[in-house]
Scaffold this active site. Structure first.
Site, PDB file in Angstrom:
ATOM      1  N   SER A  20       0.830  -1.210   0.000  1.00 56.63           N
ATOM      2  CA  SER A  20       0.000   0.000   0.000  1.00 56.63           C
ATOM      3  C   SER A  20       0.862   1.257   0.000  1.00 56.63           C
ATOM      4  O   SER A  20       0.413   2.325  -0.422  1.00 56.63           O
ATOM      5  CB  SER A  20      -0.908   0.005   1.237  1.00 56.63           C
ATOM      6  N   ARG A  21       2.105   1.136   0.499  1.00 54.52           N
ATOM      7  CA  ARG A  21       2.956   2.321   0.674  1.00 54.52           C
ATOM      8  C   ARG A  21       4.411   1.935   0.445  1.00 54.52           C
ATOM      9  O   ARG A  21       4.750   0.760   0.374  1.00 54.52           O
ATOM     10  CB  ARG A  21       2.866   2.835   2.127  1.00 54.52           C
ATOM     11  N   TYR A 161      14.429  -5.961  15.572  1.00 57.90           N
ATOM     12  CA  TYR A 161      14.234  -5.779  14.123  1.00 57.90           C
ATOM     13  C   TYR A 161      15.367  -6.481  13.360  1.00 57.90           C
ATOM     14  O   TYR A 161      15.114  -7.248  12.417  1.00 57.90           O
ATOM     15  CB  TYR A 161      14.213  -4.282  13.794  1.00 57.90           C
TER      16      TYR A 161
HETATM   17  P1  NAP Z   1       6.639   1.424   5.270  1.00 56.43           P
HETATM   18  O1  NAP Z   1       6.710   2.628   4.411  1.00 56.43           O
HETATM   19  O2  NAP Z   1       6.429   1.579   6.739  1.00 56.43           O
HETATM   20  O3  NAP Z   1       5.508   0.422   4.666  1.00 56.43           O
HETATM   21  C1  NAP Z   1       5.274  -0.793   5.313  1.00 56.43           C
HETATM   22  C2  NAP Z   1       4.292  -1.615   4.514  1.00 56.43           C
HETATM   23  O4  NAP Z   1       4.122  -2.870   5.193  1.00 56.43           O
HETATM   24  C3  NAP Z   1       2.921  -0.956   4.425  1.00 56.43           C
HETATM   25  O5  NAP Z   1       2.392  -1.186   3.142  1.00 56.43           O
HETATM   26  C4  NAP Z   1       2.102  -1.729   5.479  1.00 56.43           C
HETATM   27  O6  NAP Z   1       0.734  -1.846   5.157  1.00 56.43           O
HETATM   28  C5  NAP Z   1       2.742  -3.095   5.393  1.00 56.43           C
HETATM   29  N1  NAP Z   1       2.471  -3.888   6.598  1.00 56.43           N
HETATM   30  C6  NAP Z   1       2.878  -3.673   7.863  1.00 56.43           C
HETATM   31  N2  NAP Z   1       2.388  -4.623   8.679  1.00 56.43           N
HETATM   32  C7  NAP Z   1       1.648  -5.456   7.908  1.00 56.43           C
HETATM   33  C8  NAP Z   1       0.893  -6.619   8.169  1.00 56.43           C
HETATM   34  N3  NAP Z   1       0.790  -7.124   9.404  1.00 56.43           N
HETATM   35  N4  NAP Z   1       0.255  -7.221   7.131  1.00 56.43           N
HETATM   36  C9  NAP Z   1       0.347  -6.728   5.878  1.00 56.43           C
HETATM   37  N5  NAP Z   1       1.054  -5.618   5.568  1.00 56.43           N
HETATM   38  C10 NAP Z   1       1.690  -4.991   6.581  1.00 56.43           C
HETATM   39  O7  NAP Z   1       7.957   0.549   5.135  1.00 56.43           O
HETATM   40  P2  NAP Z   1       9.043   0.488   3.959  1.00 56.43           P
HETATM   41  O8  NAP Z   1      10.152   1.396   4.320  1.00 56.43           O
HETATM   42  O9  NAP Z   1       8.398   0.580   2.641  1.00 56.43           O
HETATM   43  O10 NAP Z   1       9.582  -1.000   4.213  1.00 56.43           O
HETATM   44  C11 NAP Z   1       9.239  -2.099   3.390  1.00 56.43           C
HETATM   45  C12 NAP Z   1      10.170  -3.254   3.742  1.00 56.43           C
HETATM   46  O11 NAP Z   1      11.519  -2.844   3.535  1.00 56.43           O
HETATM   47  C13 NAP Z   1      10.082  -3.674   5.208  1.00 56.43           C
HETATM   48  O12 NAP Z   1      10.187  -5.078   5.304  1.00 56.43           O
HETATM   49  C14 NAP Z   1      11.293  -3.019   5.842  1.00 56.43           C
HETATM   50  O13 NAP Z   1      11.740  -3.698   6.976  1.00 56.43           O
HETATM   51  C15 NAP Z   1      12.290  -3.098   4.697  1.00 56.43           C
HETATM   52  N6  NAP Z   1      13.368  -2.104   4.787  1.00 56.43           N
HETATM   53  C16 NAP Z   1      13.108  -0.776   4.832  1.00 56.43           C
HETATM   54  C17 NAP Z   1      14.175   0.119   4.944  1.00 56.43           C
HETATM   55  C18 NAP Z   1      13.957   1.606   5.015  1.00 56.43           C
HETATM   56  O14 NAP Z   1      14.920   2.328   5.325  1.00 56.43           O
HETATM   57  N7  NAP Z   1      12.791   2.133   4.725  1.00 56.43           N
HETATM   58  C19 NAP Z   1      15.499  -0.364   4.982  1.00 56.43           C
HETATM   59  C20 NAP Z   1      15.714  -1.731   4.914  1.00 56.43           C
HETATM   60  C21 NAP Z   1      14.647  -2.605   4.807  1.00 56.43           C
HETATM   61  P3  NAP Z   1      -0.448  -0.901   5.760  1.00 56.43           P
HETATM   62  O15 NAP Z   1       0.059   0.503   5.735  1.00 56.43           O
HETATM   63  O16 NAP Z   1      -1.568  -1.165   4.815  1.00 56.43           O
HETATM   64  O17 NAP Z   1      -0.737  -1.403   7.142  1.00 56.43           O
END
Ligand code: NAP
Length: 254
Positions: A20-21, A161
């Site tokens: 979604s995001r 985490y």
């Molecule tokens: P984000 O902007 O916070 O988005 C998180 C996404 O995960 C949202 O679409 C949310 O859906 C979904 N989500 C959370 N809990 C959920 C659940 N129980 N069931 C289904 N969907 C769920 O995070 P992001 O930065 O895009 O991160 C995406 C991935 O990349 C994650 O695994 C994160 O650990 C990894 N990552 C991120 C970074 C960074 O710096 N941003 C770095 C390394 C790795 P809703 O909003 O609909 O609840």
């Protein structure tokens, strides 16, 4: 994207969890534009998921949104059943959904441990378990798990985490060995800091600027940096790549 890559995922069905995001939404855009019928999974951000469906449908992509909390076995099974009914079996799976937790280790509760592990690690286990029987039957499947550089190097005040992402890396490498003989590849993307809501929650502008200076390429990653690597791992060009962890970190090495 080079013209020859347009529509090279046509005929495939791709589920991107947590799309979604942020990073997931950009991965969903990228695989949908590449021709895969794409499932946008969301948990609470229904409006953003529906906006993405509208945006991609207008571009002629085939997309559907499915609400499911990926940490709940029954919800995951129901999501796969809905996809099966509408389109058929998922053959491209991106386990992207995740949450972060910044906490002193000694102040981390048992509930927080469970919440992070259930979404970041058990969620991927549940989705792989639902997707694999059909992949094994057809002797084809691509799984990409989105971990984090913290799962390789560790991170102070993000121990739980980092442990969830380290577990996801071990799960992926093991699954790659077990599923390779069935024609299924399992790979990991380990991003460094990526400009999304998750990072904005954790770091203010000054902290993000300081971090950029430490990264050899001089900037944080964009969601698109991760999405293009993911597209490659899902594509026929990556058919002999299995059990790998691809860092998308601008050279900010472990
Ligand atoms: P984000 O902007 O916070 O988005 C998180 C996404 O995960 C949202 O679409 C949310 O859906 C979904 N989500 C959370 N809990 C959920 C659940 N129980 N069931 C289904 N969907 C769920 O995070 P992001 O930065 O895009 O991160 C995406 C991935 O990349 C994650 O695994 C994160 O650990 C990894 N990552 C991120 C970074 C960074 O710096 N941003 C770095 C390394 C790795 P809703 O909003 O609909 O609840």
């Amino acid at each position: 994207m080079p013209a020859e890559y347009n529509h090279h995922l046509r005929g495939h069905i791709c589920l991107v969890t947590g799309s979604s995001r942020g990073i997931g939404a950009q991965i969903a855009r990228t695989v949908a534009v590449a021709g895969a019928r794409t499932v946008i999974n969301y948990h609470s951000s229904q409006q953003q998921a529906m906006q993405l469906v509208e945006e991609l449908t207008e571009q002629g992509c085939q997309v559907m949104a499915v609400q499911a909390d990926i940490s709940q076995g029954r919800e995951v099974e129901a999501m796969f059943a809905r996809i099966e009914d509408k389109w058929g079996s998922v053959d491209l799976l991106v386990n992207n959904a995740g949450i972060s937790l910044k906490r002193l280790f000694t102040e981390t509760s048992e509930e927080e441990w469970h919440q992070v592990m259930d979404i970041n690690l058990k969620g991927a286990f549940l989705c792989c378990r639902s997707a694999l029987p059909a992949m094994i039957r057809t002797r084809f499947g691509r799984i990409v798990n989105i971990a984090s550089i913290w799962g390789l190097r560790g991170a102070s005040c993000e121990t739980v985490y980092a442990a969830s992402k380290g577990g996801l890396i071990a799960l992926s490498r093991s699954l790659a060995m077990e599923m390779g003989p069935s024609g299924i590849t399992v790979n990991v993307i380990a991003p460094g800091p990526v400009e999304t809501d998750m990072l904005l929650q954790e770091l203010d502008n000054d902290e993000r600027a300081m971090l950029s200076v430490e990264i050899p390429l001089g900037r944080l990653a964009s969601p698109d940096d991760v999405a293009s690597a993911c597209l490659f791992l899902l594509s026929p060009a990556a058919s002999y790549i299995n059990g790998q962890v691809l860092g998308i970190d601008g050279g900010w090495k472990v």
